[in-house]
Scaffold this active site. Structure first.
Site, PDB file in Angstrom:
ATOM      1  N   SER A 127      -2.924  -8.509  -3.437  1.00  0.00           N
ATOM      2  CA  SER A 127      -3.549  -9.391  -4.415  1.00  0.00           C
ATOM      3  C   SER A 127      -4.857  -9.952  -3.842  1.00  0.00           C
ATOM      4  CB  SER A 127      -2.579 -10.495  -4.831  1.00  0.00           C
ATOM      5  OG  SER A 127      -3.004 -11.138  -6.008  1.00  0.00           O
ATOM      6  N   HIS A 155       3.271  -7.355 -10.817  1.00  0.00           N
ATOM      7  CA  HIS A 155       2.433  -7.859  -9.736  1.00  0.00           C
ATOM      8  C   HIS A 155       3.304  -8.517  -8.662  1.00  0.00           C
ATOM      9  CE1 HIS A 155      -1.513  -8.902  -8.146  1.00  0.00           C
ATOM     10  NE2 HIS A 155      -1.004 -10.057  -7.770  1.00  0.00           N
ATOM     11  N   ASP A 183       1.143  -4.724 -14.208  1.00  0.00           N
ATOM     12  CA  ASP A 183       0.254  -5.699 -13.575  1.00  0.00           C
ATOM     13  C   ASP A 183      -0.976  -5.876 -14.460  1.00  0.00           C
ATOM     14  OD1 ASP A 183      -1.406  -7.209 -11.972  1.00  0.00           O
ATOM     15  OD2 ASP A 183      -1.289  -5.865 -10.237  1.00  0.00           O
TER      16      ASP A 183
END
Length: 339
Positions: free
Chosen positions: A179, A311, A281
């Site tokens: 991320s 995610h 995601d």
């Protein structure tokens, strides 16, 4: 009429992990509308995990402070497998996710993840405790993570007891992150690649970007379709960019929208990349665009997509795709080490 596309992944994980997934969403309660973070509340939602100098699940951990003036430190993960003694051990420098504003190497999800990577890849993992936004905006996180790499390059490992007697393969060093940490991987790798002549022993053999956090002012199809996705949403991402980017910047700032700078020219020494994406995601389309941008510039890049993954799926050990990801990381590391 056809069926509408699903916006929630099939949950191939035990009830305990489903509960943890639900609780993870509570971290957003610590994000204030004015762009600040309630650190006191966050400390209750994100309990600290102490380092373990004795083996736990096959890995020993220790914390080391690099610069106390800015609370820059690392958590080091060392496999307890005696077979690594006397061998060159790969080094993975890890940058955690959290939208630049949440978590640390001692957060339970990241302690567990880095412990697993260390054990299954038989690697030293150096997880970086970089400064967080909004207290420390761009480029603080990039500077801190670059400085950790410089510390390792300047024989700093001799002062870390857990590493002082090991043979570390800095000639085949890997950057990894998820991320926001994946975003940091890209920017730190570019900094390294732009000045390879200034590095004494660190050579980047690969960059591992797990669902990296990129963005822009436009809304992509995946952001629109998955606006109510698990853990993150476009609105939460907007909040994260607002807290991290300079006050007068929008999401087309080069930290988020990396595509123009790649198109203009990316360094020849930029390392081979592994880009991992998930079908559920909201950032999926930005990540695919990143992969395509590197590929268009002739860079060595591998795309791995898990259609059912949401995610941050990798912090849930029992999710069905997590073991597959560990195999991919291991294969990437082994394939790109030059021994």
């Amino acid at each position: 009429m056809g069926n509408k596309p699903s916006t929630q992944p099939p949950m191939k994980m035990p009830l305990k992990d489903r509960l943890l997934l639900s609780l993870a969403g509570l971290h957003s309660l610590a994000r204030r509308p004015d762009g600040t973070v309630n650190r006191r509340l966050l400390s209750l939602l994100d309990p600290y995990v102490a380092a373990n100098p004795k083996p736990v699940l096959g890995v020993c951990t220790s914390d080391f402070t690099i610069d106390s003036s800015r609370n820059l430190s690392v958590r080091v993960f060392v496999p307890s497998d005696p077979s690594i003694e006397g061998k060159l051990i790969p080094v993975i420098v890890y940058f955690h996710g959290g939208g630049f504003s949440l978590y640390s190497p001692s957060s339970e999800p990241y302690d567990t993840l880095c412990r697993r990577i260390s054990r299954e890849i038989s690697a030293i993992v150096v997880s970086v405790n970089y400064r967080l936004a909004p207290e420390h905006k761009y480029p603080a996180a990039y500077d801190d993570c670059t400085d950790v790499l410089m510390f390792l390059d300047s024989e700093g490992t001799r002062s870390i007891d857990a590493l002082s007697n090991l043979e570390l393969d800095f000639g085949n060093c890997f950057l990894a992150g998820d991320s926001a940490g994946g975003n940091i991987v890209h920017h730190v790798a570019r900094r390294w690649a732009a000045s390879t002549q200034n590095w004494k022993k660190i050579k980047l053999a690969g960059a591992i970007l797990l669902q990296p956090f990129f963005g822009g002012e436009e809304r992509t199809e995946s952001e629109i379709r998955l606006k109510k996705a698990l853990l993150i949403s476009p609105n939460k991402c907007d909040w994260a960019w607002k807290t991290f980017l300079p006050e007068d910047a929008n999401r087309n700032h080069e930290a988020a929208y990396v595509f123009n700078s790649i198109k203009e020219g990316i360094e020849e020494a930029f390392p081979p990349a592994l880009v991992v994406v998930g079908g559920f995601d909201p950032l999926h389309d930005w990540q695919i665009r990143y992969y395509e941008a590197l590929k268009e510039k002739g860079k060595q890049v591998r795309l791995v997509e898990y259609p059912d993954a949401f995610h941050a799926f990798y912090v849930f050990p029992k999710f069905s795709d997590t073991p597959k990801l560990m195999e991919e990381i291991d294969g990437f590391v082994q394939a790109n080490r030059s021994i």
